[in-house]
Scaffold this active site. Structure first.
Site, PDB file in Angstrom:
ATOM      1  CB  ALA A 122       0.634 -14.909  15.788  1.00 52.38           C
ATOM      2  CG  HIS A 130      -0.272   0.153   2.509  1.00 55.17           C
ATOM      3  ND1 HIS A 130       0.348  -0.896   3.137  1.00 55.17           N
ATOM      4  CD2 HIS A 130      -0.094   1.227   3.292  1.00 55.17           C
ATOM      5  CE1 HIS A 130       0.885  -0.470   4.264  1.00 55.17           C
ATOM      6  NE2 HIS A 130       0.618   0.814   4.378  1.00 55.17           N
ATOM      7  CG  MET A 162      -0.017 -11.316  10.829  1.00 50.80           C
ATOM      8  SD  MET A 162      -0.939  -9.877  10.272  1.00 50.80           S
ATOM      9  CE  MET A 162      -1.005 -10.145   8.508  1.00 50.80           C
ATOM     10  CB  VAL A 191      -5.052 -13.432   8.120  1.00 42.86           C
ATOM     11  CG1 VAL A 191      -4.577 -12.774   6.832  1.00 42.86           C
ATOM     12  CG2 VAL A 191      -4.181 -13.021   9.292  1.00 42.86           C
ATOM     13  N   PRO A 192      -8.032 -12.686   6.486  1.00 43.98           N
ATOM     14  CG  PRO A 192      -8.757 -10.733   5.415  1.00 43.98           C
ATOM     15  CD  PRO A 192      -8.071 -11.233   6.661  1.00 43.98           C
ATOM     16  CB  THR A 250      -9.117 -12.287  -1.289  1.00 45.97           C
ATOM     17  OG1 THR A 250     -10.511 -12.314  -0.994  1.00 45.97           O
ATOM     18  CG2 THR A 250      -8.673 -13.588  -1.934  1.00 45.97           C
TER      19      THR A 250
END
Length: 159
Positions: free
Chosen positions: A32, A10, A29, A36-37, A39
């Site tokens: 942990a 980004h 992630m 998390v998606p 997409t």
């Protein structure tokens, strides 16, 4: 063009190694236990599912939605839409309507009546922008008009 695999994030960053890729970061992630998606398009579904799980477990307690505050409309926009108009502020050399009270040659309209300056006093204030009348008892108010009329005739016969 680039010596290594390039992946722009980004902020326009460049991934120079496997440890810097989005896939590696997402896997770390997930390891942990961070949700998390797969997409970016899945983000809203994952957030909704996570919220529902937290509510069901009692970790989160929903609160009722509040009405958002009303944001006042911009003056220029409201004026263009015809919802409001700019107040009249007529100003000339003899009157000023900008304040709370009308002024005639700098004299408040209530003072015109309080001081009983009569027609001659009003005309002299408006015409000459100052009072030409000396204070006289009320019984001589007719003389004020005659005095002013004579001054006006004299002024216009000279000019």
């Amino acid at each position: 063009m680039f010596a290594t695999e390039v992946q722009f994030g980004h902020a326009g960053s460049v991934a120079n190694s496997l440890m810097e890729t989005a896939d590696t970061k997402n896997a770390a992630m997930k390891a942990a236990r961070i949700v998390v998606p797969e997409t970016f398009e899945d983000l809203s579904d994952v957030l909704r599912e996570t919220y529902n799980v937290l509510v069901a477990s009692g970790a989160v307690f929903p609160k009722p939605e509040r009405e958002p505050p009303v944001i006042p409309m911009d003056y220029k926009w409201a004026q263009e839409l015809g919802l409001i108009r700019k107040p009249a502020a007529f100003i000339s050399t003899i009157s000023d309507e900008r304040g709370q009270e009308l002024l005639y040659a700098g004299m408040r309209i209530t003072d015109v009546f309080k001081e009983d300056i009569g027609l001659g006093g009003v005309v002299s204030s408006l015409w000459f922008k100052r009072s030409l009348m000396a204070p006289r008892p009320p019984s001589t108010s007719g003389l004020k008009c005659v005095h002013l009329y004579a001054q006006c005739l004299l002024f216009y016969s000279i000019s």
